[in-house]
Design an enzyme around this catalytic site. Structure first.
Site, PDB file in Angstrom:
ATOM      1  N   LYS A   1      46.368  48.026  59.275  1.00 55.52           N
ATOM      2  CA  LYS A   1      45.996  46.633  59.021  1.00 55.52           C
ATOM      3  C   LYS A   1      45.256  46.035  60.204  1.00 55.52           C
ATOM      4  O   LYS A   1      44.230  45.360  60.039  1.00 55.52           O
ATOM      5  CB  LYS A   1      47.246  45.805  58.723  1.00 55.52           C
ATOM      6  CG  LYS A   1      46.947  44.328  58.466  1.00 55.52           C
ATOM      7  CD  LYS A   1      48.183  43.453  58.516  1.00 55.52           C
ATOM      8  CE  LYS A   1      48.564  43.102  59.937  1.00 55.52           C
ATOM      9  NZ  LYS A   1      49.494  41.944  60.018  1.00 55.52           N
ATOM     10  N   ASN A   2      45.766  46.264  61.405  1.00 56.36           N
ATOM     11  CA  ASN A   2      45.189  45.628  62.585  1.00 56.36           C
ATOM     12  C   ASN A   2      43.847  46.226  62.983  1.00 56.36           C
ATOM     13  O   ASN A   2      43.158  45.673  63.843  1.00 56.36           O
ATOM     14  CB  ASN A   2      46.167  45.704  63.762  1.00 56.36           C
ATOM     15  CG  ASN A   2      47.359  44.783  63.570  1.00 56.36           C
ATOM     16  OD1 ASN A   2      47.301  43.821  62.803  1.00 56.36           O
ATOM     17  ND2 ASN A   2      48.454  45.079  64.245  1.00 56.36           N
TER      18      ASN A   2
ATOM     19  N   ILE B   1      55.268  40.260  75.904  1.00 56.81           N
ATOM     20  CA  ILE B   1      54.040  39.849  75.215  1.00 56.81           C
ATOM     21  C   ILE B   1      54.202  38.490  74.545  1.00 56.81           C
ATOM     22  O   ILE B   1      53.400  37.578  74.745  1.00 56.81           O
ATOM     23  CB  ILE B   1      53.628  40.906  74.170  1.00 56.81           C
ATOM     24  CG1 ILE B   1      53.478  42.275  74.833  1.00 56.81           C
ATOM     25  CG2 ILE B   1      52.333  40.484  73.486  1.00 56.81           C
ATOM     26  CD1 ILE B   1      52.412  42.349  75.890  1.00 56.81           C
TER      27      ILE B   1
ATOM     28  N   CYS C   1      52.309  34.733  61.846  1.00 55.09           N
ATOM     29  CA  CYS C   1      53.732  34.941  62.135  1.00 55.09           C
ATOM     30  C   CYS C   1      54.286  33.852  63.044  1.00 55.09           C
ATOM     31  O   CYS C   1      53.589  33.333  63.907  1.00 55.09           O
ATOM     32  CB  CYS C   1      53.942  36.296  62.808  1.00 55.09           C
ATOM     33  SG  CYS C   1      53.765  37.703  61.719  1.00 55.09           S
TER      34      CYS C   1
ATOM     35  N   ARG D   1      50.142  31.928  70.202  1.00 59.11           N
ATOM     36  CA  ARG D   1      49.128  32.954  70.416  1.00 59.11           C
ATOM     37  C   ARG D   1      47.790  32.223  70.532  1.00 59.11           C
ATOM     38  O   ARG D   1      47.031  32.141  69.574  1.00 59.11           O
ATOM     39  CB  ARG D   1      49.112  33.944  69.251  1.00 59.11           C
ATOM     40  CG  ARG D   1      50.448  34.592  68.993  1.00 59.11           C
ATOM     41  CD  ARG D   1      50.267  35.906  68.280  1.00 59.11           C
ATOM     42  NE  ARG D   1      51.129  35.990  67.116  1.00 59.11           N
ATOM     43  CZ  ARG D   1      51.145  37.026  66.297  1.00 59.11           C
ATOM     44  NH1 ARG D   1      50.364  38.042  66.494  1.00 59.11           N
ATOM     45  NH2 ARG D   1      51.955  37.048  65.266  1.00 59.11           N
ATOM     46  N   PRO D   2      47.484  31.665  71.703  1.00 64.00           N
ATOM     47  CA  PRO D   2      46.335  30.780  71.824  1.00 64.00           C
ATOM     48  C   PRO D   2      45.016  31.518  71.641  1.00 64.00           C
ATOM     49  O   PRO D   2      44.903  32.710  71.924  1.00 64.00           O
ATOM     50  CB  PRO D   2      46.466  30.228  73.244  1.00 64.00           C
ATOM     51  CG  PRO D   2      47.264  31.249  73.981  1.00 64.00           C
ATOM     52  CD  PRO D   2      48.206  31.821  72.970  1.00 64.00           C
TER      53      PRO D   2
ATOM     54  N   ARG E   1      46.597  34.589  60.940  1.00 61.63           N
ATOM     55  CA  ARG E   1      45.885  34.191  62.139  1.00 61.63           C
ATOM     56  C   ARG E   1      44.677  35.073  62.425  1.00 61.63           C
ATOM     57  O   ARG E   1      43.776  34.673  63.157  1.00 61.63           O
ATOM     58  CB  ARG E   1      46.826  34.183  63.340  1.00 61.63           C
ATOM     59  CG  ARG E   1      47.188  35.532  63.907  1.00 61.63           C
ATOM     60  CD  ARG E   1      47.963  35.395  65.203  1.00 61.63           C
ATOM     61  NE  ARG E   1      47.342  34.516  66.155  1.00 61.63           N
ATOM     62  CZ  ARG E   1      46.372  34.863  66.990  1.00 61.63           C
ATOM     63  NH1 ARG E   1      45.890  36.092  66.952  1.00 61.63           N
ATOM     64  NH2 ARG E   1      45.876  34.000  67.845  1.00 61.63           N
TER      65      ARG E   1
ATOM     66  N   ASP F   1      42.243  30.364  73.147  1.00 60.27           N
ATOM     67  CA  ASP F   1      41.352  29.829  74.173  1.00 60.27           C
ATOM     68  C   ASP F   1      40.444  30.898  74.761  1.00 60.27           C
ATOM     69  O   ASP F   1      39.308  30.603  75.159  1.00 60.27           O
ATOM     70  CB  ASP F   1      42.156  29.140  75.279  1.00 60.27           C
ATOM     71  CG  ASP F   1      43.120  30.084  75.984  1.00 60.27           C
ATOM     72  OD1 ASP F   1      43.764  30.875  75.279  1.00 60.27           O
ATOM     73  OD2 ASP F   1      43.214  30.018  77.222  1.00 60.27           O
ATOM     74  N   GLN F   2      40.904  32.153  74.819  1.00 64.67           N
ATOM     75  CA  GLN F   2      40.053  33.208  75.374  1.00 64.67           C
ATOM     76  C   GLN F   2      38.838  33.459  74.484  1.00 64.67           C
ATOM     77  O   GLN F   2      37.744  33.747  74.988  1.00 64.67           O
ATOM     78  CB  GLN F   2      40.858  34.500  75.546  1.00 64.67           C
ATOM     79  CG  GLN F   2      42.046  34.379  76.482  1.00 64.67           C
ATOM     80  CD  GLN F   2      41.648  33.944  77.877  1.00 64.67           C
ATOM     81  OE1 GLN F   2      40.801  34.560  78.511  1.00 64.67           O
ATOM     82  NE2 GLN F   2      42.254  32.872  78.358  1.00 64.67           N
TER      83      GLN F   2
END
EC number: 2.5.1.7
Length: 417
Positions: free
Chosen positions: A22-23, A327, A117, A122-123, A93, A125-126
């Site tokens: 999936k990822n 994490i 989730c 889980r920002p 997301r 901003d990056q």
């Protein structure tokens, strides 16, 4: 609401085929936005997140020419609506991954801030800072990212923290930028390498994927291609951990051992015997597992997406283990549910101390997120009596027919309404 009913105690035997990751599939689907040509993706898993992403791409203007089991043929010749609405994004997301390709291809994007989730912040901003460094004009308006740009410009981007989706978004955007982009402190995950392989097949010029420095030389356009999604290393690790906990002899096919070095090493520490080939892994376990202490960290270290499954295993291991999560905050929500099965676990900040006991007892439990769901299934498989896992809709986001695959290996498990 659907539930899983599990009767524990069975050993797992036989063969299980692993699905596409999936990822890896989600960013590869988004890569279809980078070309006007037809793009074919194979080995797609049948999961809710994949269905959601395909629906989002259709809203953007992508035509789904074929959508056979495991294969999708896409055409983004006409992008009519470079928008990802809140209603579409709130459950997944990974929808943020359309931001970079849309901005690079069309010069604009209007993307809701992501959901997904409930395992902590889980920002994004990056993603935003990197695209701004490439020349994009980005603002946050009423929960949406509004981005505009002419042709993006290559630049050096040093990410503050390691982010897989951030690396993928910026790598996709950079393929159509003018000049060279250097991504430093890039994620090294195999899924990033799989996306890079896909983009290179479309004509992108990328070097260094799999290391912490990725160099992308922009090109004027990308062409159509066909890409086969890599096997799911987390699904692979989940089934291997289940057998290490339950005992048995299982062979997993259509998978890769080279993406799971640390996980396989930890399974060997439990006492499991492991053999591997080019596209298969065999695990045999004949006794109660030994405890394994671990610390999650970005690839190639131990993956956070395997932490919960190993906690289920450690719950019945012969000794005490220490598990540290670095994490995500709030990724020990499965602990309270394991305690309902009489697991002996204490949480101190981002560390869980697990005292293994000989036998868990079946009970009703509630899944809180995708990997917690897998943890509770493993716990139910080793518990005495009946375990009922509620709120399993999380499972269908990341595991393809997990209960059927386990049942064919001898588990007493079924889905009920």
């Amino acid at each position: 609401m659907q539930k899983l009913v599990i009767h524990g105690g069975a050993k797992l035997q036989g063969e299980i085929s692993i699905s596409g990751a999936k990822n890896a599939a989600l960013p590869v689907l988004c890569a279809s936005l980078l070309t006007a040509d037809t793009f074919t993706i194979q080995n797609l898993p049948h999961l809710r997140d994949i269905t959601t992403m395909l629906a989002l791409l259709e809203q953007i203007g992508v035509r789904i020419l074929t959508n056979d089991p495991g294969t999708a043929e896409l055409s983004a010749a006409s992008i009519t609506n470079p928008t990802a609405s809140y209603d579409m994004v709130k459950t997944m997301r990974a929808a943020i991954l359309v931001l970079g390709p849309l901005l690079a291809r069309t010069g604009q994007a209007y993307i809701s801030l992501p959901g997904g989730c409930a395992i902590g912040m889980r920002p994004v901003d990056q993603h935003i800072k990197g695209l701004q460094a490439m020349g994009a004009d980005i603002s946050i308006e009423q929960g949406y990212i509004r981005a505009q740009a002419g042709r993006l410009s290559g630049t050096r981007i040093v990410m503050d923290l390691v982010t897989v989706t951030g690396t993928e978004n910026l790598m996709m955007a950079a393929t159509l930028a003018s000049g060279t982009t250097i991504l430093e402190n890039a994620a090294r995950e195999p899924e990033v390498v799989d996306l890079a392989d896909c983009l290179i097949g479309m004509g992108a010029k990328i070097e260094g994927a799999g290391s912490d420095i990725i160099v992308i030389e922009g090109v004027d356009h990308l062409h159509g291609s066909s890409h086969t999604v890599m096997p799911d290393r987390i699904e692979t690790g989940t089934f291997l951990t289940a057998v290490a906990a339950c005992g048995g002899d299982i062979t997993l096919t259509r998978t890769r051992a080279d993406t799971l070095d640390v996980v396989l090493g930890k399974l060997i520490e439990t006492g499991a015997a492991i053999d591997t080939g080019e596209d298969w892994i065999r695990l045999r376990m004949q006794h109660r597992p030994q405890p394994v202490s671990l610390r999650t960290a970005p690839y190639p270290a131990f993956p956070t997406d395997m932490q919960a499954q190993f906690m289920a295993l450690n719950s019945i291991a012969d000794g005490t283990s220490v598990m540290t999560e670095t994490i995500f905050e709030n990724r020990f929500m499965h602990v309270q549910e394991l305690k309902r099965l009489n697991a002996d676990i204490q949480v101190e900040g981002n560390t869980a101390i697990v005292h293994g006991i000989p036998q868990l007892d079946g009970a009703s439990v509630m899944a809180t997120d995708l990997r917690a769901s897998a943890c509770l299934i493993i716990a139910g498989l080793v518990a005495q009596g009946e375990t009922i896992v509620d709120r399993i809709y999380h499972l269908d986001r990341g595991y393809e027919r997990i209960e059927r695959k386990l049942a064919q290996a001898g588990a007493q498990i079924k889905r009920i309404n």
